[in-house]
Motif scaffolding. Sequence first.
Motif, PDB file in Angstrom:
ATOM      1  N   SER A  55       0.841  -1.198   0.000  1.00 40.88           N
ATOM      2  CA  SER A  55       0.000   0.000   0.000  1.00 40.88           C
ATOM      3  C   SER A  55       0.877   1.250   0.000  1.00 40.88           C
ATOM      4  CB  SER A  55      -0.933   0.010   1.208  1.00 40.88           C
ATOM      5  OG  SER A  55      -0.203   0.001   2.420  1.00 40.88           O
ATOM      6  N   PRO A  56       0.538   2.254  -0.806  1.00 40.26           N
ATOM      7  CA  PRO A  56       1.361   3.461  -0.873  1.00 40.26           C
ATOM      8  C   PRO A  56       1.534   4.094   0.501  1.00 40.26           C
ATOM      9  CG  PRO A  56      -0.261   3.452  -2.631  1.00 40.26           C
ATOM     10  CD  PRO A  56      -0.621   2.317  -1.718  1.00 40.26           C
ATOM     11  N   GLY A  57       2.651   4.768   0.718  1.00 39.77           N
ATOM     12  CA  GLY A  57       2.906   5.391   2.003  1.00 39.77           C
ATOM     13  C   GLY A  57       1.750   6.255   2.462  1.00 39.77           C
ATOM     14  N   ALA A  58       1.305   6.040   3.709  1.00 38.43           N
ATOM     15  CA  ALA A  58       0.210   6.789   4.326  1.00 38.43           C
ATOM     16  C   ALA A  58      -1.112   6.603   3.594  1.00 38.43           C
ATOM     17  CB  ALA A  58       0.563   8.274   4.426  1.00 38.43           C
ATOM     18  N   SER A  59      -1.247   5.501   2.857  1.00 39.78           N
ATOM     19  CA  SER A  59      -2.481   5.208   2.135  1.00 39.78           C
ATOM     20  C   SER A  59      -2.849   3.743   2.361  1.00 39.78           C
ATOM     21  CB  SER A  59      -2.322   5.464   0.637  1.00 39.78           C
ATOM     22  OG  SER A  59      -2.001   6.810   0.375  1.00 39.78           O
ATOM     23  N   PRO A  60      -4.131   3.400   2.231  1.00 35.36           N
ATOM     24  CA  PRO A  60      -4.548   2.011   2.403  1.00 35.36           C
ATOM     25  C   PRO A  60      -4.365   1.192   1.134  1.00 35.36           C
ATOM     26  CG  PRO A  60      -6.464   3.385   2.030  1.00 35.36           C
ATOM     27  CD  PRO A  60      -5.273   4.312   2.055  1.00 35.36           C
ATOM     28  N   ALA A  61      -4.545  -0.119   1.280  1.00 35.79           N
ATOM     29  CA  ALA A  61      -4.384  -1.030   0.154  1.00 35.79           C
ATOM     30  C   ALA A  61      -5.342  -0.708  -0.980  1.00 35.79           C
ATOM     31  CB  ALA A  61      -4.591  -2.471   0.630  1.00 35.79           C
ATOM     32  N   SER A  62      -6.487  -0.135  -0.675  1.00 39.49           N
ATOM     33  CA  SER A  62      -7.477   0.170  -1.712  1.00 39.49           C
ATOM     34  C   SER A  62      -6.960   1.154  -2.755  1.00 39.49           C
ATOM     35  CB  SER A  62      -8.755   0.729  -1.080  1.00 39.49           C
ATOM     36  OG  SER A  62      -8.478   1.902  -0.320  1.00 39.49           O
ATOM     37  N   ALA A  63      -5.854   1.842  -2.466  1.00 41.71           N
ATOM     38  CA  ALA A  63      -5.276   2.756  -3.463  1.00 41.71           C
ATOM     39  C   ALA A  63      -4.769   2.009  -4.686  1.00 41.71           C
ATOM     40  CB  ALA A  63      -4.147   3.572  -2.834  1.00 41.71           C
ATOM     41  N   TRP A  64      -4.593   0.681  -4.581  1.00 45.86           N
ATOM     42  CA  TRP A  64      -4.163  -0.129  -5.719  1.00 45.86           C
ATOM     43  C   TRP A  64      -5.352  -0.816  -6.402  1.00 45.86           C
ATOM     44  CZ3 TRP A  64       0.587  -0.469  -7.923  1.00 45.86           C
ATOM     45  CH2 TRP A  64       1.723  -0.105  -7.176  1.00 45.86           C
ATOM     46  N   GLN A  65      -6.580  -0.413  -6.127  1.00 44.39           N
ATOM     47  CA  GLN A  65      -7.739  -1.149  -6.628  1.00 44.39           C
ATOM     48  C   GLN A  65      -7.747  -1.307  -8.156  1.00 44.39           C
ATOM     49  OE1 GLN A  65     -10.067  -2.557  -4.363  1.00 44.39           O
ATOM     50  NE2 GLN A  65     -10.507  -3.734  -6.217  1.00 44.39           N
ATOM     51  N   PRO A  66      -7.479  -0.252  -8.930  1.00 44.99           N
ATOM     52  CA  PRO A  66      -7.489  -0.442 -10.391  1.00 44.99           C
ATOM     53  C   PRO A  66      -6.448  -1.452 -10.859  1.00 44.99           C
ATOM     54  CG  PRO A  66      -7.587   1.896  -9.838  1.00 44.99           C
ATOM     55  CD  PRO A  66      -7.263   1.173  -8.577  1.00 44.99           C
ATOM     56  N   GLU A  67      -5.277  -1.436 -10.216  1.00 45.03           N
ATOM     57  CA  GLU A  67      -4.213  -2.366 -10.608  1.00 45.03           C
ATOM     58  C   GLU A  67      -4.549  -3.792 -10.154  1.00 45.03           C
ATOM     59  OE1 GLU A  67      -3.056   1.613 -10.992  1.00 45.03           O
ATOM     60  OE2 GLU A  67      -3.729   0.634  -9.132  1.00 45.03           O
ATOM     61  N   LEU A  68      -5.195  -3.917  -8.998  1.00 46.23           N
ATOM     62  CA  LEU A  68      -5.662  -5.231  -8.550  1.00 46.23           C
ATOM     63  C   LEU A  68      -6.660  -5.811  -9.550  1.00 46.23           C
ATOM     64  CD1 LEU A  68      -6.037  -7.488  -6.433  1.00 46.23           C
ATOM     65  CD2 LEU A  68      -7.694  -6.000  -5.270  1.00 46.23           C
ATOM     66  N   ASP A  69      -7.580  -4.987  -9.998  1.00 45.79           N
ATOM     67  CA  ASP A  69      -8.576  -5.443 -10.974  1.00 45.79           C
ATOM     68  C   ASP A  69      -7.902  -5.961 -12.247  1.00 45.79           C
ATOM     69  OD1 ASP A  69     -10.522  -4.631  -9.194  1.00 45.79           O
ATOM     70  OD2 ASP A  69     -10.917  -2.722 -10.217  1.00 45.79           O
ATOM     71  N   ALA A  70      -6.887  -5.236 -12.708  1.00 50.38           N
ATOM     72  CA  ALA A  70      -6.257  -5.581 -13.984  1.00 50.38           C
ATOM     73  C   ALA A  70      -5.328  -6.784 -13.856  1.00 50.38           C
ATOM     74  CB  ALA A  70      -5.490  -4.377 -14.523  1.00 50.38           C
ATOM     75  N   LEU A  71      -4.437  -6.756 -12.867  1.00 47.04           N
ATOM     76  CA  LEU A  71      -3.410  -7.793 -12.775  1.00 47.04           C
ATOM     77  C   LEU A  71      -3.963  -9.132 -12.313  1.00 47.04           C
ATOM     78  CD1 LEU A  71      -0.481  -5.736 -11.177  1.00 47.04           C
ATOM     79  CD2 LEU A  71      -0.817  -6.340 -13.580  1.00 47.04           C
ATOM     80  N   SER A  72      -5.066  -9.110 -11.582  1.00 48.38           N
ATOM     81  CA  SER A  72      -5.618 -10.364 -11.059  1.00 48.38           C
ATOM     82  C   SER A  72      -6.236 -11.225 -12.154  1.00 48.38           C
ATOM     83  CB  SER A  72      -6.658 -10.078  -9.979  1.00 48.38           C
ATOM     84  OG  SER A  72      -7.748  -9.336 -10.498  1.00 48.38           O
ATOM     85  N   LYS A  73      -6.355 -10.715 -13.348  1.00 51.06           N
ATOM     86  CA  LYS A  73      -6.856 -11.530 -14.461  1.00 51.06           C
ATOM     87  C   LYS A  73      -5.852 -12.611 -14.864  1.00 51.06           C
ATOM     88  CE  LYS A  73      -9.457  -7.598 -16.332  1.00 51.06           C
ATOM     89  NZ  LYS A  73      -9.542  -6.606 -17.437  1.00 51.06           N
ATOM     90  N   THR A  74      -4.580 -12.361 -14.577  1.00 48.67           N
ATOM     91  CA  THR A  74      -3.544 -13.309 -15.000  1.00 48.67           C
ATOM     92  C   THR A  74      -2.616 -13.733 -13.864  1.00 48.67           C
ATOM     93  OG1 THR A  74      -2.169 -11.420 -15.666  1.00 48.67           O
ATOM     94  CG2 THR A  74      -3.499 -12.486 -17.382  1.00 48.67           C
ATOM     95  N   HIS A  75      -2.743 -13.106 -12.683  1.00 56.20           N
ATOM     96  CA  HIS A  75      -1.835 -13.382 -11.567  1.00 56.20           C
ATOM     97  C   HIS A  75      -2.605 -13.456 -10.249  1.00 56.20           C
ATOM     98  CE1 HIS A  75       0.992 -11.917 -14.606  1.00 56.20           C
ATOM     99  NE2 HIS A  75       1.975 -12.465 -13.898  1.00 56.20           N
ATOM    100  N   ALA A  76      -1.977 -14.090  -9.279  1.00 56.38           N
ATOM    101  CA  ALA A  76      -2.473 -14.006  -7.907  1.00 56.38           C
ATOM    102  C   ALA A  76      -1.909 -12.723  -7.304  1.00 56.38           C
ATOM    103  CB  ALA A  76      -2.026 -15.214  -7.096  1.00 56.38           C
ATOM    104  N   VAL A  77      -2.769 -11.762  -7.031  1.00 61.01           N
ATOM    105  CA  VAL A  77      -2.326 -10.440  -6.587  1.00 61.01           C
ATOM    106  C   VAL A  77      -2.665 -10.267  -5.107  1.00 61.01           C
ATOM    107  CG1 VAL A  77      -2.463  -7.958  -6.970  1.00 61.01           C
ATOM    108  CG2 VAL A  77      -2.695  -9.532  -8.898  1.00 61.01           C
TER     109      VAL A  77
END
Length: 435
Positions: free
Chosen positions: A195-217
């Motif tokens: 998670s980005p500094g001083a931010s929660p894991a949800s800040a990566w939500q768009p990247e989680l959506d995209a990368l999880s199509k082909t990887h365990a994220v």
Amino acid sequence: MGIRKLAAAVHILLAAAHVYWATGATWPAPDERSLSRAVIGGEVSFAPHIVLPLAAFHLLLAVAVLRSDRSALARVVVAGLAAGLAARATLGVAWAFVETDAGTAFHWLNLLLYTPACVALLAIDVRLLQAKWLKRLVIPLPVLGVVLVSLLAYGYQPTAQPSPQPSKDSRYVETPLATFHYLQRGTGAPVVLLSPGASPASAWQPELDALSKTHAVYVVDLPGQGETRLHGNGFAFDLDAMTGALGEFLDQLDLHQVVLGGNSWSGGWGLAYAQQHPERVSKLLVLAPSGLAEPDPASWEALKFPLAGELLAKLGASWSAVQAAVRDLFVHKDLVTPALVDQMWVPGTYRDNVRAMYALERGLDWRVTQAALPRTGQPVLIIWGEEDAVLPVAQAQRFAKLLPHATVRTLAGCGHALTLDCADRVTPLLEEFVQ
């Protein structure tokens, strides 16, 4: 006349010390960073253009002390000096009892040298003042002001907001160190995003959506971030502690080799972990990462100083302050919705996360990471926003020169919060890199 000479001699000695440090010498400390942290409790430059004016200032104070019986202007200067000493002595007493400072060189020097010296000089300066009304003001007013500010900085704690409902991707894992919160989706080769500094894991939500199509994220909140909760109060919030926490998380989930990514502070943590454990990181993707031994913006550098850091971190935990800070991270201001601000604000009110704001700024020594960059063997994708208002885009090329296997992409019209501000342009780059 004896006490005037004594007080003046102290200022002349301090002037001499500053002239000595202007030569580049750092004795009795091993380096400038250690010297600064021992002398003032924070990090500032000891370059000649900084310390020589301070040397001249101490010489002027010495002259004022010696002439305080003959010059009204000198007495005013001595009164101001006495007020400053009263404030510093009061701060010294407060710092002596701040648990988070215990054990540092500054803590012991403050307790055994700085504060007693300020009290002694204050007694001399007050004795030199002739006007009774000045004597009645130079101690009580500064002391009262410092006491009130200290109570706010050390006694006040923002109200911790209730944790939000976990998302469908939320997971928790227990370790001896903490209850780690992470988001997990997808199957395949593992990609771990911090998670980005001083931010929660949800800040990566768009990247989680995209990368999880082909990887365990896996998107994990390290200690002091998001919804992860430490089990104790002794976490160091330095590079070794943050990389150690990451290793504990990976061990608990049996993730032996991963593609590792981070943004801002967490990009630096990812770099440091890859340098320490190259066998466990196959690739690095870092977005506007920390990791160079360069000053942060002034608003972040201020967090390094005792009292200032605690005060700014706690005042900065209000909704309006978070909103203003988040807007500074974005070029596309329309993305900074009340819902997004809530996502950033709520975890920022938790006690450990508030402490992490100033403790990390004080504890992270990026000289270590920078020195190891030429030996970092993994392929590294670096993405930077050209309108980054936190870490200047020029740092991207410094990373490119120091890292032997770096690919750099700079994005026009993007700020520091790349995972959200320019998700549509970041995610294709990440997808291509992790293949």
